[in-house]
Design an enzyme around this catalytic site. Structure first.
Site, PDB file in Angstrom:
ATOM      1  N   GLY A  23       0.844  -1.191   0.000  1.00  0.00           N
ATOM      2  CA  GLY A  23       0.000   0.000   0.000  1.00  0.00           C
ATOM      3  C   GLY A  23       0.876   1.236   0.000  1.00  0.00           C
ATOM      4  O   GLY A  23       2.088   1.162   0.222  1.00  0.00           O
ATOM      5  N   LYS A  24       0.274   2.381  -0.255  1.00  0.00           N
ATOM      6  CA  LYS A  24       1.030   3.638  -0.201  1.00  0.00           C
ATOM      7  C   LYS A  24       0.046   4.786  -0.148  1.00  0.00           C
ATOM      8  O   LYS A  24      -1.100   4.676  -0.619  1.00  0.00           O
ATOM      9  CB  LYS A  24       1.942   3.804  -1.417  1.00  0.00           C
ATOM     10  N   GLY A  25       0.490   5.899   0.402  1.00  0.00           N
ATOM     11  CA  GLY A  25      -0.353   7.085   0.461  1.00  0.00           C
ATOM     12  C   GLY A  25       0.459   8.336   0.190  1.00  0.00           C
ATOM     13  O   GLY A  25       1.694   8.317   0.257  1.00  0.00           O
TER      14      GLY A  25
END
Length: 398
Positions: free
Chosen positions: A109-111
């Site tokens: 995941g990443k933001g």
């Protein structure tokens, strides 16, 4: 003066290009490829916040879950003016691979938020963080998606996200984020984990190449958290760190820089520029220096087909995510450079994030040396696994 030599390549396109190379080598079936090429979820959130002057300003944020087949999505949150949804998709994809390479039970995941935190006050960053956390609440949680720090985000920002999430639950949930302050359930050794992992990977590469670590010349592009820690550990093992850079300058000393003093200078002034007993050089000169080890530790696409031919390093240790373009890879491989790919080299951060999550879930916390020992074991095992595949299949390290 920027040390990142920009290129127009879309980071997500580069990610898919590298994926296809690996998929071809592994002879992956078409249905598996179709599943792994695209993220499971992409969330775009609108972030209006009240600035200190009373005006409302809108920012845009993203959270991407690439793949959760191996466990909860795991990946940092970055605050940077150049953040785009494609960049976050690329970073989330890399996180899937990175967690698999070091064999931890997380997916990718990443933001990110498109903003310049250097232009925001402490209060504005807190309001932005809490509003962003509220926007991504449907996705995050200790069993589904666990954010962490990344570019320009620190333990304090993780604490705000944890607090915002916990308020919706009615009790403290430390496992929702990693990279928190130790007093809130963070892990000892987390802040230096990425740089320490880079150091262990370099040690392993030197052993493989029969290159004595002591006396090697090192160049570090990007003197942030990962770059500075790696430089410091190499310096303590009697390497000569002859050049470093950050977003505001590059410095050089042929006899080696005093890294502890340089770290204090950076803390005091906010930049490596102007450090005594050093001379300024350009980003292009930095990459062209004769050295044993080059550590690109800034942003993606720093090494491209333009500057790769001038590189004279024996080992390139990718402390940053995606610092080499596919075109640069071909040039560097032809030159005989030994590459430690990003998803292996900088996996120390996510590994110790996993350790932190385990400690939070168990409510049992480890001593710093326990963290270092476990991290070294993971990094060395993963390096040897990748190296064996590289030698057996006669393919590039990437």
């Amino acid at each position: 003066m920027s040390t990142v030599l920009a290129t127009a390549r879309n980071p997500y396109d580069i990610t898919l290009e590298n994926f296809d190379l690996a998929a071809d080598t592994l002879e992956l079936e078409d249905d598996i490829r179709a599943m792994l090429r695209h993220p499971e979820r992409v969330l775009i959130v609108n972030i209006p916040i009240r600035m200190d002057n009373g005006r409302i300003r809108r920012f845009e944020g993203y959270r991407v879950q690439h793949n959760t087949a191996r466990g909860p999505a795991k990946g940092g949150i970055r605050y940077h003016p150049d953040v785009t949804v494609d960049e976050v998709k690329a970073l989330a994809t890399w996180m899937t691979w990175k967690c698999a390479v070091v064999n931890i039970p997380f997916g990718g995941g990443k933001g990110g938020v498109a903003c310049n935190p250097k232009e925001l006050s402490h209060g504005e960053i807190e309001r932005l963080t809490r509003r962003y956390a509220s926007g991504i609440l449907p996705l995050i949680g200790p069993e589904q998606d666990i954010p962490a720090p990344d570019v320009y985000t620190k333990p304090q920002i993780m604490a705000w996200i944890m607090d915002t999430y916990s308020m919706t639950k009615g009790y403290s949930v430390p496992g929702v984020v990693t990279g928190k302050p130790v007093s809130l359930g963070g892990s000892l050794g987390r802040n230096e984990a990425t740089g320490r992992g880079v150091f262990y990977a370099i040690q392993s590469a030197c052993e493989h190449l029969r290159l004595p670590l002591k006396g090697t010349k090192v160049v570090v592009q990007g003197f942030g958290n990962a770059g500075s820690v790696a430089a410091h550990l190499l310096d303590t093992h009697q390497c000569y760190v002859i050049a470093v850079s950050d977003s505001r300058g590059c410095i050089y000393n042929k006899d080696g820089l005093d890294i502890p003093k340089l770290m204090l200078h950076k803390e005091k002034t906010g930049t490596v520029a102007g450090f005594p007993a050093s001379e300024p050089i350009s980003p292009r000169q930095l990459f062209a220096l004769e050295c044993d080890i080059l550590i690109p530790a800034a942003l993606e696409n720093a090494i491209d087909e333009d500057n790769a031919p001038s590189i004279k390093a024996n080992i390139i240790a990718e402390a940053a995510n995606g610092p080499c373009t596919p075109e640069a890879d071909k040039v560097l491989e032809a030159k005989g450079c030994f590459l430690i790919p990003d998803i292996l080299c900088n996996a120390g951060g996510v590994t110790v994030s996993y350790f932190e999550w385990v400690q939070d879930v168990q409510h049992l916390f480890w001593e710093a040396q326990d963290v270092y020992n476990r991290l070294e074991r993971v990094m060395r095992t993963s390096f040897n696994d990748v190296l064996k595949f590289h030698l057996d299949r006669k393919v590039s390290m990437r």
